[in-house]
Motif scaffolding. Structure first.
Motif, mmCIF file in Angstrom:
data_model
loop_
_atom_site.group_PDB
_atom_site.id
_atom_site.type_symbol
_atom_site.label_atom_id
_atom_site.label_comp_id
_atom_site.label_asym_id
_atom_site.label_seq_id
_atom_site.Cartn_x
_atom_site.Cartn_y
_atom_site.Cartn_z
ATOM 1 N N LEU A 25 0.959 -1.086 0.039
ATOM 2 C CA LEU A 25 -0.146 -0.003 -0.027
ATOM 3 C C LEU A 25 0.800 0.995 -0.134
ATOM 4 O O LEU A 25 0.039 2.019 -0.772
ATOM 5 C CB LEU A 25 -1.288 0.005 1.804
ATOM 6 C CG LEU A 25 -2.389 -0.692 1.313
ATOM 7 C CD1 LEU A 25 -2.892 -0.554 2.507
ATOM 8 C CD2 LEU A 25 -2.938 -0.647 0.115
ATOM 9 N N GLY A 58 -5.263 -9.575 3.796
ATOM 10 C CA GLY A 58 -5.588 -8.138 3.935
ATOM 11 C C GLY A 58 -5.942 -7.870 6.020
ATOM 12 O O GLY A 58 -5.414 -7.472 6.403
ATOM 13 N N CYS A 69 -5.650 4.608 2.574
ATOM 14 C CA CYS A 69 -4.932 3.618 2.148
ATOM 15 C C CYS A 69 -4.975 3.660 0.793
ATOM 16 O O CYS A 69 -4.508 2.865 -0.173
ATOM 17 C CB CYS A 69 -4.996 2.374 2.798
ATOM 18 S SG CYS A 69 -6.226 1.595 2.311
ATOM 19 N N LEU A 70 -5.827 4.255 0.104
ATOM 20 C CA LEU A 70 -6.740 3.955 -1.547
ATOM 21 C C LEU A 70 -6.322 5.115 -2.383
ATOM 22 O O LEU A 70 -5.502 4.631 -3.732
ATOM 23 C CB LEU A 70 -7.961 3.622 -1.514
ATOM 24 C CG LEU A 70 -9.239 2.785 -0.726
ATOM 25 C CD1 LEU A 70 -10.284 3.394 -0.921
ATOM 26 C CD2 LEU A 70 -8.646 1.345 -0.621
ATOM 27 N N LEU A 123 -7.618 -0.282 -6.475
ATOM 28 C CA LEU A 123 -7.424 -0.075 -5.057
ATOM 29 C C LEU A 123 -8.341 1.359 -5.093
ATOM 30 O O LEU A 123 -9.032 1.982 -4.535
ATOM 31 C CB LEU A 123 -6.303 0.098 -4.635
ATOM 32 C CG LEU A 123 -5.604 -1.553 -3.845
ATOM 33 C CD1 LEU A 123 -4.270 -1.175 -3.480
ATOM 34 C CD2 LEU A 123 -6.398 -1.611 -3.201
ATOM 35 N N LEU A 130 -12.205 1.084 -5.767
ATOM 36 C CA LEU A 130 -12.919 0.836 -4.171
ATOM 37 C C LEU A 130 -13.348 2.238 -3.576
ATOM 38 O O LEU A 130 -14.075 1.951 -1.960
ATOM 39 C CB LEU A 130 -12.198 0.321 -3.152
ATOM 40 C CG LEU A 130 -11.594 -0.953 -3.905
ATOM 41 C CD1 LEU A 130 -10.571 -1.857 -2.623
ATOM 42 C CD2 LEU A 130 -12.656 -2.177 -4.056
ATOM 43 N N ALA A 157 -16.480 1.684 1.854
ATOM 44 C CA ALA A 157 -15.516 2.621 1.883
ATOM 45 C C ALA A 157 -15.759 4.066 2.098
ATOM 46 O O ALA A 157 -15.647 4.445 3.254
ATOM 47 C CB ALA A 157 -15.030 2.661 0.375
ATOM 48 N N LEU A 177 -10.084 -4.017 4.993
ATOM 49 C CA LEU A 177 -9.816 -4.503 5.066
ATOM 50 C C LEU A 177 -8.992 -6.100 3.793
ATOM 51 O O LEU A 177 -8.447 -5.905 3.171
ATOM 52 C CB LEU A 177 -8.448 -4.238 6.137
ATOM 53 C CG LEU A 177 -7.936 -3.811 7.188
ATOM 54 C CD1 LEU A 177 -7.270 -3.455 8.025
ATOM 55 C CD2 LEU A 177 -7.356 -2.446 5.691
ATOM 56 N N VAL A 210 -9.788 -4.609 0.888
ATOM 57 C CA VAL A 210 -8.368 -4.243 0.419
ATOM 58 C C VAL A 210 -7.543 -5.108 -0.109
ATOM 59 O O VAL A 210 -6.672 -5.486 -1.127
ATOM 60 C CB VAL A 210 -8.053 -3.336 0.753
ATOM 61 C CG1 VAL A 210 -5.958 -2.918 0.641
ATOM 62 C CG2 VAL A 210 -8.579 -1.831 1.160
ATOM 63 N N GLN A 217 1.540 2.470 6.513
ATOM 64 C CA GLN A 217 1.141 2.168 4.640
ATOM 65 C C GLN A 217 1.526 3.109 4.473
ATOM 66 O O GLN A 217 1.305 3.443 2.935
ATOM 67 C CB GLN A 217 -0.492 1.889 5.262
ATOM 68 C CG GLN A 217 -1.371 1.012 5.380
ATOM 69 C CD GLN A 217 -3.132 1.347 5.712
ATOM 70 O OE1 GLN A 217 -3.111 2.703 5.804
ATOM 71 N NE2 GLN A 217 -3.546 0.216 6.263
#
Length: 458
Positions: A27, A53, A74-75, A83, A86, A92, A112, A115, A427
């Motif tokens: 990530l 995850g 983290c996306l 990613l 998402l 999310a 997670l 992800v 991350q």
């Protein structure tokens, strides 16, 4: 990729453990727009469960100490990826809507897992990469080109992965021997409390609060002592007070016995002073972010509870929670609290669950974390340390109880002396350290003996 090719391929990076810490370097690379480059060099992930995850984060019946917005962050990436797509997922959006507030760890675990599934697909799509779920890493063995990682599948079949770099993301645990060494008032907790003693992980894990409620329900004046000054200790207190409706604690029913001062996080010094909080100086302020007790301070639910117990900022008091700072010598008051408690919860930290590390001659390397109950697994560059404190070449560690202490460009208050854990840190900055080291070209080989030239491998 067919199984038989694993033994014939060399990976640039093998990550052992696919939970929140294990996927963090990927990530971090994604956040920096470097994930494709990292995968093109060859990455393998070894995970003993069936999916990447979540790890065990969703097994805890408490809220997070990271905000909902932090999870979704983290996306982010400078380029669109599976990613970033998402962001539009309902889960999310739900976490993002929490903003700076806490979210249930159950929901965080579900996110997670989402992800992890996207990452797994991205890794599997690269012909030079592999994901080995339902596999357990047995040990890592150093050789002249890096490491050999022996793994075993659920049927007992073993294979060897060759790796230039290895990351240990194998999590932490609360070993009985660590608990046996904990002392209060000159005696060990085990001797003082006997079968009344439980560990914080057992309380906060699956079914833990129900077991606590079963033991305390029906008591006219239930009493619990919690030993520790960490976020876990405060989280136990918060859960006992708010997630066991059948148990009625009276004033002072829960006592938090702590050794270190209970620090409070603030986004800046002005916010702290506005609430009359003055227990800090320049060394307690992060030089990069300006945050007060950025790493040492309590956050979210734990922060609010401790502030209530201490009467900070005009908050309504929480009479059911008493605080007691343990003395280094005789402490009859603490001994009295322990003696009267129906249950004593030890929240004295986690230790790394590092798998065996073998040297080139086949002997097992004693790690620094195995030399003492407070010794770290890694140094400030996430490198795993041997018993003498020397970094092992191209072997890294990340995650709960690794003992990482941020310094310099990573920020944090100069006064901070503990270990820093947190998804955002893993991350971004911590995962980024590992990615940078893995992507760095190897240094030229030296004519010196290997054991005298560790830096040539790092």
């Amino acid at each position: 990729m067919p199984d038989f090719l694993y033994e014939e391929r060399r990976f640039q990076l093998v990550i052992i453990g696919g939970g929140p810490a294990g996927i963090a370097p990927l990530l971090a690379a994604h956040h920096a727009g470097q994930l494709d480059d990292l995968l093109s060099a060859g990455v393998a992930i070894v995970e003993r469960s069936g999916a990447l995850g979540a790890g065990t984060i969703g097994h805890y019946a408490i809220n997070s100490d990271s905000s909902g917005a932090t999870f979704v962050d983290c996306l982010r990436s400078p380029v669109p990826t599976p990613l970033t797509a998402l962001y539009d997922h309902p889960l999310a959006k739900s976490l993002a809507a929490a903003g700076d507030g806490a979210v249930p760890l159950r929901d965080a675990g579900r996110f997670l897992a989402l992800v992890g599934a996207a990452l797994e697909a991205m890794v599997r799509d690269d012909a030079g990469c592999a994901v080995l779920t339902c596999h357990t890493a047995c040990h890592v063995h150093r050789d002249r080109d890096g490491w050999r990682v022996t793994v075993r599948d659920e049927h007992g079949n073993q294979r060897v992965l060759h790796a230039r770099n290895v990351v240990l993301a194998t999590g932490g645990h609360q070993p009985e021997e660590r608990l046996a060494a904990e002392r209060v008032g000159g005696a060990t907790l085990v001797d003082l409390c006997g079968d009344r003693l439980v560990q914080s992980g057992d309380v906060l894990g699956l079914g833990g609060l129900q077991r606590m409620a079963d033991r305390l329900s029906g008591l006219d004046d239930p009493r619990v002592a919690v030993v520790g000054g960490s976020t876990s200790a405060a989280a136990v207190c918060h859960a006992l007070l708010n997630r066991m409706p059948t148990v009625r604690f009276k004033a002072g029913g829960i006592t938090l016995l702590h050794r270190r001062p209970l620090r409070i996080y603030y986004p800046d010094a002005q916010s702290a002073l506005a609430e009359g909080y003055t227990e800090f100086d320049e060394d307690d302020i992060c030089g990069i972010s300006g945050k007060v007790f950025r790493f040492a301070g309590f956050r979210l639910d734990s922060r609010e509870l401790i502030m209530q117990a201490r009467g900070i900022g005009g908050r309504a008091p929480e009479p059911r929670l008493a605080l007691h700072c343990l003395r280094r010598s005789a402490d009859p008051q603490a001994l009295g609290v322990l003696d009267r408690a129906d249950i004593v919860v030890a929240a004295v930290g986690y230790r790394p669950r590092a798998l065996p590390v073998m040297d080139m001659d086949g002997t097992q390397v004693r790690l620094l974390s195995q030399t003492g109950p407070q010794q770290p697994l890694v140094d400030g560059q996430c490198r795993v340390l041997d018993g003498a404190g020397t970094p092992l070449p191209n072997l890294f560690g990340i995650g709960l109880s690794a003992g990482f202490v941020p310094r310099g460009a990573l920020g944090g208050e100069p006064s901070f002396r503990g270990q820093a854990n947190g998804l955002w840190l893993w991350q971004k900055d911590v995962g980024g350290l590992i990615v940078d080291a893995v992507r760095r070209p190897p240094k030229p080989a030296s004519r010196q003996p290997l054991q005298e030239n560790v830096d040539a491998w790092s």
